[in-house]
Scaffold this motif. Structure first.
Motif, short mmCIF file in Angstrom:
data_model
loop_
_atom_site.label_atom_id
_atom_site.label_comp_id
_atom_site.label_asym_id
_atom_site.label_seq_id
_atom_site.Cartn_x
_atom_site.Cartn_y
_atom_site.Cartn_z
N GLN A 85 5.85 7.84 -5.99
CA GLN A 85 4.53 8.51 -5.61
C GLN A 85 3.57 8.57 -6.39
O GLN A 85 3.71 9.14 -7.99
N SER B 287 2.53 7.62 -1.45
CA SER B 287 3.55 8.22 -1.00
C SER B 287 4.64 8.14 -0.02
O SER B 287 4.68 6.63 0.42
N ILE B 288 5.33 8.43 0.09
CA ILE B 288 6.57 8.70 1.52
C ILE B 288 6.14 9.18 2.21
O ILE B 288 5.41 10.43 2.59
N ILE B 289 6.81 8.51 3.91
CA ILE B 289 6.48 9.22 4.66
C ILE B 289 8.51 9.97 4.69
O ILE B 289 9.25 8.96 5.45
N GLY B 290 9.22 10.42 4.56
CA GLY B 290 10.83 10.78 4.94
C GLY B 290 11.62 9.95 3.69
O GLY B 290 12.48 10.64 2.58
N ASN C 194 8.77 3.72 5.03
CA ASN C 194 7.48 4.64 5.66
C ASN C 194 6.46 5.32 4.35
O ASN C 194 6.84 6.10 3.99
N LYS C 195 5.89 4.37 3.90
CA LYS C 195 5.62 4.72 2.91
C LYS C 195 3.53 4.71 3.26
O LYS C 195 3.31 4.02 4.38
N PHE C 196 2.99 5.18 2.30
CA PHE C 196 1.54 5.33 2.83
C PHE C 196 0.42 5.29 2.09
O PHE C 196 0.70 5.68 0.93
N TYR D 53 -0.81 2.64 6.48
CA TYR D 53 1.09 2.71 6.91
C TYR D 53 1.92 1.77 6.75
O TYR D 53 1.45 0.49 7.21
#
Length: 746
Positions: free
Chosen positions: A366, A403-406, A410-412, A445
């Motif tokens: 992040q 950052s990530i999602i989970g 999964n990054k964004f 994403y």
């Protein structure tokens, strides 16, 4: 009923949890957190068991699990062994700490000078500084001579300016950035690549096809990003001196100093001078301009790895002066007269930029970053009796959050950008000044299953005072069908305003009348250019006879919804108008790289272009664009003996026939054939390394001495109606020998 549903869900969840027999996670390097890169080959096992696993290329592992396993032991050579307690079955991200007390172990491996990855989602490859040393690349425009993906040609017969193309499209359709800040655009479009000295370049990332939405909406055929040398890692002192048969001299010096534990600074000074007149083809015009340039850059680098902060501050000034024209032209006497034809192009450029990045120490995946840049580009120029002055002031800023999602599969990226361009543009005293302002927001994403598939999907929304409100979608896909093979595809839209004079300055060095067909657009009366680019590539790495190699197929297509057509088909005029028909660029490339023997590398490529545009005179192939090109580079270096070494490089280019703009309405002596004949070019360089600090090189460009016989039409009457320097399809200066040296103190 609700009770049964709830019981079923509880049973399902419990069954899932109790039936889970494996545990996953990712192991990363604490000292390299920026890109959340995994550590390959780390050992993972449950404490007091023989149940173990090894991390894959991306640092991920999957290990058998039982409910009694509570302690996970992670170890890797050169890092401290960690034992962590597992309290739930969510995937973990663990960072290993380097072991400082271990004895130093040196592992030597030869790094490819051009790196292609099987795991990046975009079709990008990196050219490092060692590749740039293979040719006389005194500036960025000359850095692509040994690269098959980029075509280099001359923009006109007077200035010697090199023009680059990707997928058959010239640089205005490329996004050219410097450390991800747009750099060569607007007023600097034609000469901007010559304003970055080659020794300042640490590496170049070349992306084919639609780029990232993070970098803006203008990219159509690709992106070239240049990373400059860093004060903290560059040599304390570096000197490069260069001289060529063309009377060109260059000097580059780098001074780097560590100011404190966290601050480093570098001062980079470049100067070049060409003062000798050459007329190899006896047309009474200079083959290369007389020129001098002073270029100074001061960089400051702040790094606090413990707290996660990094920053760069750059201040740069450049003064570039060119004089070209007839041999006897003296600007102090003949400027503004018709006694001798001549031209001067004086450019002053000031730019400053700042970048600030922060990586969360406990969450290295992040981060946020902020960029801001300002530039003031002032060009005063005249070409015979035509004058062209432009001042372009530009402000660019970008705020980015990663950052990530989970988990890191999964990054964004998301953020905001702002750009303001103020153009003061005078063409023969006609004012074409304008202001362009845009505000945009983007979201990108990235999904990576850590095995054989990944995608990057981006969307940005921009509000532009002249282009309107619009969205820019981009999509990239990667699939690895088997080991050492990867298929990549991309799809995206680009939109831009065409700077018709700044991008086609060669028109002023001609007697062509300028026609702009006003279509009630907001920029020169023309509408913005819009294009869709899509393509696919396949890369396969192989090992034959114990030697490594790879083969790549690329196919890309660019389809313009609207394009500002630059029509050279009337030799007495140049016309700009909105596309009324089709404009399509098809590009196919087959590239093979192979290690023939130890230290003997072969790089070869064949390219085919089919670029058709609807002109007023019909559908025609783009002029001065070969449909067929063949490229080969052979390099060999001896094994270092006490740091002494020889390096040899030979580059061959075969350029197919090229359609020339129609000149049939000219008098017979000023007419050109319909096609220019094919020709071949051969460049070579030999480098002798005497020590880690000192080396010399000697080379030759255009060894076969190819020359265009009549690059300037109407040279016998430069103020007459048929004077034209714009039709250049081959080198003007013949064989050129150069030599130079490099010296450094670390």
């Amino acid at each position: 009923m609700k009770k049964y549903i709830l019981s079923f869900l509880l049973f399902f969840v419990a069954s899932f949890l109790f039936s889970q027999t494996s545990f996953t996670g990712m192991i990363m390097d604490k000292n390299n957190p920026t890109n959340a890169l995994g550590v390959e080959g780390a050992s993972v096992h449950w404490l007091n068991t023989n149940v173990s696993a090894i991390t894959n290329k991306k640092g991920w592992f999957t290990i058998d699990y039982k409910s009694e396993y509570k302690k996970l032991v992670i170890s890797y050579v050169g890092f401290k062994t960690d034992t962590i307690t597992i309290t739930n079955l969510e995937p973990i991200h663990h960072f290993l700490t380097p072991e400082g007390d271990l004895d130093e172990i040196t592992i030597k491996s030869k790094k490819n000078t051009v790196q292609k990855s099987l795991f990046t989602t975009t079709n990008v490859f990196t050219v490092n500084s060692a590749e740039l040393l293979k040719a006389a690349c005194c500036n960025l425009a000359e850095s692509f001579e040994t690269n098959p993906s980029i075509d280099v040609s001359f923009s006109d017969a007077l200035t010697g300016t090199r023009q680059i193309r990707i997928l058959g499209l010239t640089s205005p359709y490329l996004l050219i950035t410097q450390e991800n800040i747009p750099s060569v655009r607007g007023a600097s479009q034609v000469f901007g690549l010559t304003f970055t000295p080659g020794t300042w370049v640490e590496s170049i990332q070349i992306t084919k096809g639609a780029g990232s939405v993070v970098n803006g909406f203008e990219s159509i055929s690709g992106q070239i990003n240049t990373e400059l040398v860093k004060p903290s890692t560059d040599k304390s002192f570096f000197l490069n001196a260069f001289a060529s048969q063309m009377g060109r001299f260059e000097l580059n010096t780098h001074f780097n100093k560590k100011v404190s534990d966290k601050w480093d600074t570098g001062l980079y000074v470049h100067g070049n001078y060409t003062g000798q007149k050459f007329d190899m083809n006896d047309d009474n015009f200079l083959d290369m301009p007389l020129s001098k340039q002073l270029n100074v850059l001061n960089r400051w680098q702040f790094t606090d790895a413990e707290k996660g902060w990094v920053s760069f501050i750059n201040v740069r000034f450049m003064n570039d002066e060119k004089q070209t024209g007839e041999l006897d032209f003296n600007p102090e006497i003949h400027k503004g007269t018709t006694q001798f034809w001549g031209s001067e192009i004086d450019t002053k450029r000031f730019e400053t930029s700042a970048k600030l990045g922060y990586v969360f120490p406990e969450m290295p995946y992040q981060s946020f970053g902020f960029q801001i840049a300002y530039s003031n580009h002032q060009q005063d120029s005249y070409f015979g009796l035509n004058s062209y002055d432009i001042q372009h002031q530009s402000v660019y800023s970008n705020l980015l959050f990663n950052s990530i999602i989970g988990d890191t599969r999964n990054k964004f990226k998301t953020g905001l950008s702002f750009t303001h361009d103020n153009y003061d543009e005078l063409v023969n005293l006609l004012d074409f000044g304008r202001k362009e302002t845009s505000v945009g927001a983007f979201f990108e994403y990235t999904f990576d299953n850590l095995d054989d598939f990944s995608l990057v999907a981006g969307l940005r929304v921009d509000s532009h005072n002249l282009l309107g409100n619009f969205i820019t979608p981009r999509l990239h896909l990667r699939y690895n069908p088997w080991d050492d093979g990867v298929i990549k595809a991309s799809f995206g839209r680009g939109k831009r305003s065409a700077n018709i004079f700044a991008e086609n300055q060669q028109l002023f060095a001609s007697s062509r009348q300028i026609n702009i067909e006003n279509n009630n657009g907001n920029i020169y009366g023309l509408n913005p250019e819009i294009a869709w680019n899509y393509g696919i590539s396949y890369l396969q790495k192989f090992n034959i006879f114990n030697q490594k190699g790879d083969i790549t197929f690329d196919y890309y297509r660019t389809n313009f919804s609207n394009q500002v057509v630059v029509d050279w088909e009337n030799p007495q005029a140049i016309s700009f108008y909105d596309l009324d028909g089709k404009s399509i660029a098809n590009s196919f490339q087959l590239e093979v790289n192979y290690t023939l023997a130890t230290n003997l590398e072969l790089r070869t490529a064949y390219k085919y272009f089919d670029i058709v545009t609807t002109y007023k005179s019909g559908n025609l192939q783009k002029p001065i664009q070969p449909q067929h090109r063949f490229f080969a580079n052979l390099s060999y270096e001896t094994e270092p003996q006490n740091a002494k070494q020889w390096r040899f490089d030979v580059t061959f280019n075969a350029i197919g026939k090229q359609r020339l703009p129609d000149t049939s309405s000219n008098p017979a002596q000023y007419q050109l054939p319909e096609f220019a004949a094919p020709y071949q070019l051969l460049n070579s360089q030999i480098t002798r390394v005497f020590s880690d600090r000192f080396e010399v090189y000697i080379g030759a460009e255009n060894l076969t001495n190819v020359q265009q016989r009549n690059p300037i039409l109407g040279n016998d009457n430069p103020f007459g109606p048929n004077f034209d320097t714009t039709i250049v399809y081959a080198p003007i200066f013949g064989r050129a020998i150069y030599t130079g040296l490099r010296f450094n103190i670390n």
